[in-house]
Every structure is written in structure tokens, then in C-alpha cells.
Design a protein around this motif. Structure first.
Motif, PDB file in Angstrom:
ATOM      1  N   GLN A  78       0.784  -1.250   0.268  1.00 56.15           N
ATOM      2  CA  GLN A  78       0.013   0.113   0.078  1.00 56.15           C
ATOM      3  C   GLN A  78       1.010   1.159  -0.150  1.00 56.15           C
ATOM      4  O   GLN A  78       1.426   1.516   0.930  1.00 56.15           O
ATOM      5  N   THR A 550      -0.511  -1.909  12.191  1.00 55.11           N
ATOM      6  CA  THR A 550      -0.469  -2.401  10.671  1.00 55.11           C
ATOM      7  C   THR A 550       0.984  -1.220  10.358  1.00 55.11           C
ATOM      8  O   THR A 550       0.746  -0.106  10.310  1.00 55.11           O
ATOM      9  N   GLN A 570      -3.076   5.225   4.473  1.00 53.89           N
ATOM     10  CA  GLN A 570      -3.233   3.901   4.003  1.00 53.89           C
ATOM     11  C   GLN A 570      -2.171   3.100   4.443  1.00 53.89           C
ATOM     12  O   GLN A 570      -1.058   3.457   4.363  1.00 53.89           O
ATOM     13  N   GLY A 572      -0.102  -0.606   5.075  1.00 55.14           N
ATOM     14  CA  GLY A 572       0.303  -1.582   4.628  1.00 55.14           C
ATOM     15  C   GLY A 572       1.578  -1.952   4.218  1.00 55.14           C
ATOM     16  O   GLY A 572       2.159  -1.009   3.700  1.00 55.14           O
ATOM     17  N   TRP A 573       2.362  -2.952   4.332  1.00 55.35           N
ATOM     18  CA  TRP A 573       3.908  -3.424   4.139  1.00 55.35           C
ATOM     19  C   TRP A 573       3.821  -3.816   2.525  1.00 55.35           C
ATOM     20  O   TRP A 573       3.233  -4.351   2.091  1.00 55.35           O
ATOM     21  N   ALA A 587       4.342  -5.695  10.184  1.00 53.85           N
ATOM     22  CA  ALA A 587       4.093  -6.764   9.234  1.00 53.85           C
ATOM     23  C   ALA A 587       4.622  -8.163   9.921  1.00 53.85           C
ATOM     24  O   ALA A 587       4.250  -9.303   9.772  1.00 53.85           O
ATOM     25  N   PHE A 592      -0.047  -9.222   7.670  1.00 50.03           N
ATOM     26  CA  PHE A 592      -0.040  -8.245   6.185  1.00 50.03           C
ATOM     27  C   PHE A 592      -1.515  -7.900   5.980  1.00 50.03           C
ATOM     28  O   PHE A 592      -2.081  -7.616   4.838  1.00 50.03           O
ATOM     29  N   ASN A 594      -4.134  -5.093   5.566  1.00 50.68           N
ATOM     30  CA  ASN A 594      -3.969  -4.020   5.224  1.00 50.68           C
ATOM     31  C   ASN A 594      -5.353  -3.156   5.256  1.00 50.68           C
ATOM     32  O   ASN A 594      -6.442  -3.622   4.964  1.00 50.68           O
ATOM     33  N   ARG A 595      -5.101  -2.102   5.714  1.00 52.49           N
ATOM     34  CA  ARG A 595      -6.435  -1.051   5.788  1.00 52.49           C
ATOM     35  C   ARG A 595      -6.170   0.326   5.781  1.00 52.49           C
ATOM     36  O   ARG A 595      -5.038   0.767   5.588  1.00 52.49           O
TER      37      ARG A 595
END
Length: 735
Positions: A78, A550, A570, A572-573, A587, A592, A594-595
């Protein structure tokens, strides 16, 4: 270094209707920073990542809490910054997914997932990244990983038009960047320089998707005919007669495209050479225009106005594709329209938007490919004796991840301060073979050089062949490695001097993140551990933070709906090095999922995911394959490194499976998965066109050979009551 092409009369390659009904003066450039709306991933016309909103201040930022969150439905990268227009949020995710949400409540309005052949993962160098959308005339435009550009109905998500941007599907082109809106045109570039691509950008009419013009960023083989753009004839003189045109050349514009309405021009940052070593790409040298350059193109015609090359003679993957910010600065007592740019190469550039003249170029990290820039001559003092690895290994600063990369900076004009995450690190570089014998690998990595980051170099040096180790320890820059392998910081900098006003250390070299600045005196950012921060713009003091669980890399943004200000990010890895997940990241510790996280004053707590359960020892491997020899296992190891490690890092906590932990059913179907594409729809491409049955068998044999010893080590750790991680494995090796 700089040339103005304002008098060039010949047109660039142009197709379709050339009529223009857009008036650049309709964009109000007198107001700086975003207001209620956040119009594009950069926020405002200047793409400053700066907000004029005033509800959230240093005095009340401590009252921020979660307003709403949205599950992005993917475990992959993300990097996008959302766009908000009139209460609707539009954003993109991996592959080119698009989400339309109620910006006040998070209610899903529609989603879009492009149809694409997951075989594209074979030539996506840095994960399935996508950095945002463009919104105009009731359309949401997004580039998909496979090179398709879509225009979606903003109300329904239905496809209004789509166009294939790839000029040659036999080569490894992808799209990872956001489209750039330039009046009635939308401009997109492509990625793929590490593979076999030749760079270009294309402009399409927003209304119809019809191509307006295309500009190639480097020349083509002159034996193929005339150059597509007249400016390329001049560029051709900067490439050697022995250039390996068959490999592609690079120069891809995978990010960093910005429209400048004051001069009605599109400014494009171009990428690295391909292969990396100039000794392969362009034997005999040359600046290799327009690699690693800022190129200003007339919006209507696509003709070049000017260029400025930020890294001549590229050998080091020091791209100029990092985000640009437009601004007005007092330069020597004169107000000038400028670009603020911090590319990979370690310098902070202030470049005139009218002429392409560099008013300032100051190093912000250690550099040894050049030790300065002469503003009078507009040229670098190149130090190739320290950085040219064509005659032997060299430790080069900065490293290929760059002093700066895709994660956006923010510029606050009220404080004349540029906020950015900065990485000070080098890498060892050396050739992987004789440059004159380099073979072209179609639609596959053609890097031509090996890289070891200085963050790992002290440990890695002990495993290198003695001559190579002796060579690097004799380098002057070896002391830099010993003194400080790397530094990762959030910095507040003066644009014209590059001087640091304040800095905050990051968690590690992979702790990379984008930044938001506000007029009220706040700087927002996340980190790999999953914390979001608000800091005082003047001092860097932490004023607020919240654990999210996250990993956060993308830049936060802010907007207002019905008088309520929100801050969104946003999470996420992923991205470059996405398979190598550091132990300090959320992560690694929490997974993992994501949001999208949105905050407001008076909001609540974020639900933090639980820690992942302890790892179990690797399953027992099957019996070794018949007829396997030590030579076959060694070949399998080499083939795995060349073909598989880009995605399968073989770490216990990684986005994709650790292949040393395969279950019996996966072992049984190994050949069908790798050669026949059994899991293509899951994102695992087929290698049937690249690997023979014997080569796949060798890879499988090597994986079986390492799975058993891994299991035994991990069983021993379990018996000792130690966690199954790399630190414990190191401890065990010392018993």
C-alpha cells in the motif's frame, strides 16, 4: 547538464485530436496547499503534501482518535495517498484496485479490480505497487500493473474507457505510478528499467482516452530509423556507438510526473539506465540522456521545453523518479518558480521551472559518485575513481534504495521547510560477468551488477571470497561502513541549503514513509512498526501518536467534510525489498492485513491486531529426489537466487511462502506450480518458458536439501524454549 528546447519546432510523436480547450489560467496557483478537498495524491496544484486546514492544531492534536477504518482486502503493498473530492474518497491499492468511499463514514460506494494476467508478477521488480488515482470530469483514472490505463465512472466505477499503454509486450513493462492530470490530458509513465524496457510517457485525452502524444525518454537504435522525438537526435550523441540497444536502455518514468500550470508543461522524472553498468549499456561512456533527468514537456504538443540531468553517466540506479514539489522561492533576492526535488542520488535540487536552471544542489547524505555541484557551470564534480566498479568492486554512496525514494515529502511555505524521510546508506557494487559478454534476457532482469547494502556489508564481508573482501576493505569508503552502516531519519530541511533544522531517527533502513505538513504547524507520518505520529513542525517534538498494528509507508493526507477535519493514511507493508520483512515492523509481528485508517478529533482507539502465533518448526521434507548430486543442488541454489528470491525471500515471516517450509502436497505439485502455472491466478507466474524440467528439478532438490537442516535447528530451538527467529538461530550457532 541543462538545455532549453523552447525553440524546437518539430512536433513529438502525436496521434489523435490535437485540439485544446483547456485554459491553464483556470488553475489558481496563488493559493498554496490543499483545502477541504485533496485533489490529487499530492494534495494541491503544487503537489506539496501541505494543508491549509486549521481545525487540528498543536494544541488539540492529542485528542485525535479513529473515525473509521476500511479493510483493503489484500495483504500486498500500500503506497497510495487517497484523493478526496466533495466528500468522496478515491484511492488505489495493489495491482490497480480502486476504492470509492464516503469520506465521512467509510461506507463503500464501489470498488474496481482490473482483470489482468498474473503472469505480470514475473516482471514487477518492486511488488504490485500502485501510488494513486487521478480524478477529473467525472472520471477516476488508474494504471493497472499490466500497463492498462482505465477511466472509471466516478459515481459507479464502471469502465468508461481503457487503453493499453505498453508499446511492446515482449518487454517487461508495468505501471506502478499514479496518472497525472494535465488539464484535459492524463499522463502516465511505465516501469521496467531493471528488465528490458525503454522509457516513455504518454498523454491521453481525459474525455475519450485517445492518445495525444508520446515522448520517449532515451533514443532507440539508430539502425531502426529516425528517432521518434527530435530531442532524441541530440540525446543520441551522448550514447556510445556500441550501445546495447537490444537490452532496452532504461529511463522509465515510473513515478514523479507533475503538471506545472504556470508554464503549461508536464515535468517528468526519468529513471535509471538498464543494465546498471554503463560498461554494458553504453561502452565508452557518455552522459546517456535523458536518463535520471527532469524533462519539461509542453502539455499540448509533448515537445521538450528543457531538461536537467541529475545523475550523468548512471551506473548506480540513482533515479530521478522521486516525487517533485512546485514552489516559489526567493533566490538571491528574486522570486523564482522552482521545483524542489530530492532524488535517489543524495542531492537536494532547487530547479527553475521556467528555464531548467539549478539554483541549488546540495548533498544531504554521503555521496562518492560526485562530491559537489558547480552552480555556475551547471555541472557535477564527478568522482568516478571512487564509484566506477567496472574495473573492480566499489562501495558506492548513496545506495540504490536512494537517499530518497517514492515516499512523498512535504513542503511548508509558511516555514520554508521541506520535510522528508532520508536514508544515508551505501552499497557494494560489482559486475556479475564480463561486460562484453552480457547476454540479453528477454522480459527478465538485466541488472548486470550485484549489490550488497552497507547495512549488511560487515556481516556479509566474512562470507565473500578473500580477494573480494580484501578489495572492499581497501576502499576509502570502508571506513564509512565501519563508522555508520546507515542512518534513517525524518528531517526538516532548508531547501536552498539542504541544511537540517531537526531530525528524528527511524527504526531501521527499511523504515520508509511519506509525510504530511499542515499550516497549523504539524507534521504527520507513520512508521514500519505501525505507529502514526504528529510532530511539531518547528522542533520535531512528538505531540501525538497512536499504535495501529499495521505497517505504514504511504503519506498521510487531510481533508474536511461538513466542517470536520480528518487525517487519513493507507497502511500496509510492501514495495522494494518487500520479501525481506524487518523484525521491527508490524508486518513481521502482526501480519499483512492492510487497511485505510481515518482519524478525527474526539475519535476512538484503533483495534490493534494480535501478535502472530509462534512459528512452528518446518515440516519434515520428503525423500530427496532420485539421482541428485551435489552439483545439481549447487545449480538449484544458483537458479533459485536468480529466479525466485525477488518474491520468495525464504524468511519465516514474509508476504509469500517460505519455500523451505513446503507441505507434502506442494512438494508433490512442484513442477506443475513452477512450470505449468498451476497457481497463476494466485499470483504465482509460470516459469515454463524460462526454466527447463531439469532446472526446476534442481531447484526442488536444493529446497529439499535445506528444509531438513532447517527443521532440525528449529526443533533444537524449541527444545531450548527459544523463539524460532533469526536471532535465536544465531544464538544456537554459538553453542
Amino acid at each position: 547538464m541543462i538545455r532549453n528546447f523552447a525553440l524546437v519546432a518539430a512536433a513529438s510523436l502525436a496521434l489523435g485530436a490535437c485540439g485544446d480547450s483547456f485554459d491553464p489560467s483556470s488553475i489558481d496557483t496563488s493559493t498554496y496547499g490543499a483545502g477541504e478537498n485533496w485533489d490529487n495524491p499530492g494534495g494541491d496544484w503544487a503537489e506539496s503534501h501541505f494543508s491549509r486546514l486549521e481545525e487540528i492544531t498543536p494544541a488539540n492534536v492529542g485528542e485525535l482518535g479513529l473515525a473509521w477504518e476500511y479493510d483493503l482486502g489484500t495483504a500486498r503493498v500500500q503506497e497510495a495517498t487517497p484523493v478526496v473530492i466533495d466528500g468522496v474518497m478515491y484511492t488505489s491499492g495493489n495491482l490497480g484496485r480502486v476504492y470509492a468511499l464516503n469520506a465521512a463514514t467509510g461506507e463503500e460506494l464501489w470498488t474496481f479490480l482490473p482483470e489482468l494476467d498474473m503472469q505480470v508478477n514475473r516482471h514487477a521488480c518492486c511488488d504490485q505497487a500502485n501510488r494513486g488515482v487521478a480524478v477529473a470530469d467525472g472520471k477516476v483514472m488508474v494504471g493497472a500493473l499490466d500497463g492498462m490505463l482505465y477511466a472509471l465512472d466516478a459515481e459507479t466505477g464502471a469502465v468508461e474507457w481503457s487503453v493499453d499503454t505498453v508499446v511492446d509486450h515482449a518487454r517487461g513493462y508495468t505501471i506502478t505510478g499514479a496518472p497525472e492530470l494535465a488539464g484535459n490530458l492524463v499522463v502516465i509513465g511505465n516501469a521496467g528499467a531493471e528488465y528490458d524496457a525503454r522509457g516513455y510517457v504518454t498523454a491521453y485525452h481525459v474525455e475519450t482516452g485517445e492518445q495525444a502524444w508520446r515522448f520517449f525518454t532515451i533514443p532507440r537504435d539508430p539502425a531502426s530509423g529516425e528517432q521518434e522525438n527530435p530531442e532524441l537526435e541530440a540525446a543520441l550523441e551522448t550514447w556510445s556507438e556500441d550501445t546495447r540497444w537490444d537490452i532496452g536502455g532504461g529511463g522509465t518514468a515510473w513515478d514523479a510526473i507533475v503538471y506545472d500550470p504556470e508554464f503549461d508543461q508536464v515535468i517528468v522524472g526519468t529513471g535509471n539506465g538498464g543494465p546498471y553498468p554503463q560498461a554494458i549499456r553504453s561502452p565508452g561512456g557518455g552522459d546517456n540522456l535523458y536518463l535520471n533527468s527532469l524533462v519539461a514537456l509542453d502539455r499540448e504538443s509533448g515537445e521538450m521545453n528543457w531538461y536537467f540531468q541529475e545523475t550523468p553517466q548512471d551506473n548506480w540506479d540513482l533515479t530521478a523518479t522521486q516525487p517533485m514539489t512546485l514552489a516559489q522561492l526567493d533566490v538571491g533576492g528574486e522570486e523564482r518558480p522552482v521545483i524542489l526535488h530530492t532524488p535517489k542520488n543524495g542531492f537536494f535540487f532547487v530547479v527553475d521551472r521556467e528555464t531548467g536552471y539549478a539554483h541549488a544542489a546540495n548533498p544531504i547524505v554521503r555521496t562518492n559518485w560526485a562530491d559537489g555541484f558547480d552552480v555556475e557551470t551547471q555541472s557535477f564534480n564527478m568522482t568516478m575513481d571512487q564509484a566506477d566498479y567496472s574495473q573492480g568492486p566499489k562501495i558506492v554512496y548513496p545506495a540504490s534504495p536512494g537517499a530518497r525514494n517514492w515516499y512523498p515529502a512535504a513542503y511548508d511555505p509558511t516555514r520554508d521547510t521541506y520535510f522528508a524521510q532520508v536514508l544515508d546508506m551505501g552499497n557494494l557494487m560489482f559486475l556479475t560477468g564480463d561486460p562484453s559478454e552480457a547476454e540479453y534476457q528477454e522480459k527478465f532482469l538485466n541488472a548486470g551488477a550485484a549489490i550488497i547494502f552497507t547495512s549488511d556489508l560487515q556481516a556479509a564481508a566474512a562470507t565473500l571470497p578473500p580477494p573480494l573482501r580484501a578489495a572492499i576493505e581497501a576502499e576509502d569508503s570502508w571506513q564509512w561502513v565501519l563508522d555508520q552502516p546507515f542512518s534513517s531519519q525524518l528531517r526538516a530541511m532548508d531547501p536552498l541549503t539542504g541544511e537540517t533544522k531537526w531530525a528524528v531517527d527511524g527504526l531501521g533502513w527499511q523504515d520508509r514513509f511519506g509525510v504530511l505538513a499542515t499550516q497549523t504547524g504539524l507534521v504527520f507520518h507513520g512508521n514500519s512498526a505501525g505507529t502514526i505520529f504528529a510532530r511539531d513542525s518547528n522542533t520535531g517534538e512528538e505531540l501525538w501518536s497512536m499504535e495501529t498494528g499495521t505497517t505504514i509507508m504511504a503519506a498521510p493526507m487531510t481533508y474536511s467534510v461538513d466542517g470536520v477535519q480528518y487525517v487519513a493514511v493507507q497502511a500496509g507493508w510492501g514495495g522494494g525489498g518487500w520479501g525481506f520483512v524487518p523484525g521491527y515492523s508490524a508486518a513481521y509481528n502482526k501480519g499483512f492485513t492492510n487497511r485505510l485508517l481515518v482519524f478525527r478529533l474526539g475519535g476512538g482507539e484503533v483495534a490493534v491486531p494480535d501478535d502472530l502465533p509462534p512459528l512452528e518448526p518446518a515440516p519434515a521434507p520428503p525423500e530427496q529426489l532420485e539421482g541428485v548430486t551435489p552439483e545439481m543442488i549447487a545449480m538449484g541454489n544458483a537458479l533459485f537466487t536468480e529466479n525466485c528470491t525477488m518474491c520468495h525471500s525464504n524468511q519465516p515471516r514474509a508476504p509469500l511462502p517460505d519455500l523451505r517450509r513446503m507441505q507434502p502436497n506442494v512438494h508433490a505439485g512442484f513442477d506443475q506450480i513452477v512450470r505449468e502455472g498451476l497457481f497463476v491466478m494466485n499470483g504465482m507466474p509460470s516459469f515454463g518458458d524460462r526454466l527447463s524440467p531439469e532446472e526446476v528439478r534442481a531447484i526442488h532438490a536444493w529446497l529439499i536439501s535445506v528444509q531438513g537442516p532447517l527443521r532440525e535447528r528449529e526443533l533444537e530451538l524449541q527444545r531450548r524454549g527459544l523463539p524460532l527467529d533469526s536471532q535465536s538461530l544465531t544464538i544456537l550457532s554459538n553453542f
